[in-house]
Design a protein around this motif. Structure first.
Motif, PDB file in Angstrom:
ATOM      1  N   PRO A  28      -7.323   1.064   3.412  1.00  0.00           N
ATOM      2  CA  PRO A  28      -7.040   2.500   3.276  1.00  0.00           C
ATOM      3  C   PRO A  28      -7.881   3.181   2.201  1.00  0.00           C
ATOM      4  O   PRO A  28      -8.151   4.368   2.284  1.00  0.00           O
ATOM      5  CB  PRO A  28      -5.558   2.561   2.914  1.00  0.00           C
ATOM      6  CG  PRO A  28      -4.986   1.259   3.360  1.00  0.00           C
ATOM      7  CD  PRO A  28      -6.110   0.259   3.249  1.00  0.00           C
ATOM      8  N   SER A  29      -8.288   2.416   1.183  1.00  0.00           N
ATOM      9  CA  SER A  29      -9.075   3.008   0.094  1.00  0.00           C
ATOM     10  C   SER A  29     -10.076   1.989  -0.436  1.00  0.00           C
ATOM     11  O   SER A  29      -9.928   0.779  -0.249  1.00  0.00           O
ATOM     12  CB  SER A  29      -8.159   3.459  -1.045  1.00  0.00           C
ATOM     13  OG  SER A  29      -7.651   2.337  -1.744  1.00  0.00           O
ATOM     14  N   GLY A  30     -11.090   2.501  -1.124  1.00  0.00           N
ATOM     15  CA  GLY A  30     -12.075   1.633  -1.752  1.00  0.00           C
ATOM     16  C   GLY A  30     -11.462   0.794  -2.853  1.00  0.00           C
ATOM     17  O   GLY A  30     -11.881  -0.341  -3.093  1.00  0.00           O
ATOM     18  N   ARG A  31     -10.461   1.353  -3.521  1.00  0.00           N
ATOM     19  CA  ARG A  31      -9.769   0.626  -4.594  1.00  0.00           C
ATOM     20  C   ARG A  31      -9.102  -0.631  -4.046  1.00  0.00           C
ATOM     21  O   ARG A  31      -9.213  -1.715  -4.624  1.00  0.00           O
ATOM     22  CB  ARG A  31      -8.741   1.531  -5.265  1.00  0.00           C
ATOM     23  CG  ARG A  31      -7.967   0.864  -6.374  1.00  0.00           C
ATOM     24  CD  ARG A  31      -6.977   1.874  -7.019  1.00  0.00           C
ATOM     25  NE  ARG A  31      -6.214   1.244  -8.063  1.00  0.00           N
ATOM     26  CZ  ARG A  31      -5.036   0.652  -7.883  1.00  0.00           C
ATOM     27  NH1 ARG A  31      -4.486   0.632  -6.685  1.00  0.00           N
ATOM     28  NH2 ARG A  31      -4.407   0.083  -8.886  1.00  0.00           N
ATOM     29  N   GLU A  32      -8.425  -0.499  -2.915  1.00  0.00           N
ATOM     30  CA  GLU A  32      -7.760  -1.656  -2.305  1.00  0.00           C
ATOM     31  C   GLU A  32      -8.779  -2.688  -1.802  1.00  0.00           C
ATOM     32  O   GLU A  32      -8.560  -3.891  -1.921  1.00  0.00           O
ATOM     33  CB  GLU A  32      -6.837  -1.199  -1.176  1.00  0.00           C
ATOM     34  CG  GLU A  32      -5.623  -0.455  -1.706  1.00  0.00           C
ATOM     35  CD  GLU A  32      -4.840   0.235  -0.618  1.00  0.00           C
ATOM     36  OE1 GLU A  32      -3.615   0.028  -0.563  1.00  0.00           O
ATOM     37  OE2 GLU A  32      -5.453   0.977   0.170  1.00  0.00           O
ATOM     38  N   LEU A  87      -2.200 -13.381   2.593  1.00  0.00           N
ATOM     39  CA  LEU A  87      -1.397 -13.385   1.368  1.00  0.00           C
ATOM     40  C   LEU A  87      -1.753 -12.202   0.463  1.00  0.00           C
ATOM     41  O   LEU A  87      -0.868 -11.537  -0.090  1.00  0.00           O
ATOM     42  CB  LEU A  87      -1.600 -14.702   0.620  1.00  0.00           C
ATOM     43  CG  LEU A  87      -0.798 -14.883  -0.669  1.00  0.00           C
ATOM     44  CD1 LEU A  87       0.699 -14.804  -0.400  1.00  0.00           C
ATOM     45  CD2 LEU A  87      -1.165 -16.195  -1.321  1.00  0.00           C
ATOM     46  N   VAL A  88      -3.036 -11.902   0.333  1.00  0.00           N
ATOM     47  CA  VAL A  88      -3.471 -10.761  -0.477  1.00  0.00           C
ATOM     48  C   VAL A  88      -2.924  -9.458   0.109  1.00  0.00           C
ATOM     49  O   VAL A  88      -2.406  -8.600  -0.621  1.00  0.00           O
ATOM     50  CB  VAL A  88      -5.017 -10.717  -0.578  1.00  0.00           C
ATOM     51  CG1 VAL A  88      -5.503  -9.384  -1.138  1.00  0.00           C
ATOM     52  CG2 VAL A  88      -5.513 -11.866  -1.435  1.00  0.00           C
ATOM     53  N   LEU A  89      -3.000  -9.304   1.427  1.00  0.00           N
ATOM     54  CA  LEU A  89      -2.499  -8.087   2.072  1.00  0.00           C
ATOM     55  C   LEU A  89      -0.993  -7.930   1.890  1.00  0.00           C
ATOM     56  O   LEU A  89      -0.501  -6.828   1.603  1.00  0.00           O
ATOM     57  CB  LEU A  89      -2.855  -8.083   3.553  1.00  0.00           C
ATOM     58  CG  LEU A  89      -4.343  -7.999   3.878  1.00  0.00           C
ATOM     59  CD1 LEU A  89      -4.565  -8.147   5.376  1.00  0.00           C
ATOM     60  CD2 LEU A  89      -4.930  -6.698   3.367  1.00  0.00           C
ATOM     61  N   GLU A  90      -0.255  -9.023   2.050  1.00  0.00           N
ATOM     62  CA  GLU A  90       1.191  -8.977   1.847  1.00  0.00           C
ATOM     63  C   GLU A  90       1.537  -8.601   0.413  1.00  0.00           C
ATOM     64  O   GLU A  90       2.439  -7.798   0.168  1.00  0.00           O
ATOM     65  CB  GLU A  90       1.822 -10.327   2.192  1.00  0.00           C
ATOM     66  CG  GLU A  90       1.852 -10.639   3.663  1.00  0.00           C
ATOM     67  CD  GLU A  90       2.382 -12.038   3.946  1.00  0.00           C
ATOM     68  OE1 GLU A  90       3.143 -12.577   3.118  1.00  0.00           O
ATOM     69  OE2 GLU A  90       2.029 -12.589   5.005  1.00  0.00           O
TER      70      GLU A  90
END
Length: 101
Positions: A28-32, A87-90
């Protein structure tokens, strides 16, 4: 995150004879995307030979490219990466700000 937006591209580099696999993961964003890159970069390939993995972020997309000598090594590395990515996404979803959702 909807993982159906991920782009996958398996191929054989005929010049080198090595297998290549590319994966683009939109965020959704560059930060994520940058957070995911830093989280996943901590896990280097355990084997010293036979495979390389390069990760970059462009805008809101995390791009990963593997090059391997054997299909088995490539499969193990990609499967391991997908487990870590999941795991990172969760974790990101669990700790994200309600304003970002």
């Amino acid at each position: 995150m909807d993982v159906s937006n991920m782009q996958r591209e398996p191929s054989v580099n005929h010049a080198t004879g090595k297998l290549e696999f590319s994966l683009d993961v939109p965020f959704p964003s560059g930060r994520e995307a940058a957070i995911a890159l830093r989280s996943l970069s901590a896990d280097k390939e355990p084997r010293k030979g036979g495979i390389t993995k390069d990760m970059t972020v462009t805008g809101t997309t995390l791009s990963v490219r593997w090059t391997a000598e054997e299909a088995r090594i490539l499969r193990v590395s990609v499967n391991s990466f997908m487990d870590h990515l999941s795991l990172v996404l969760e974790t990101m979803e669990m700790f994200s700000s309600p304003f970002l959702q």
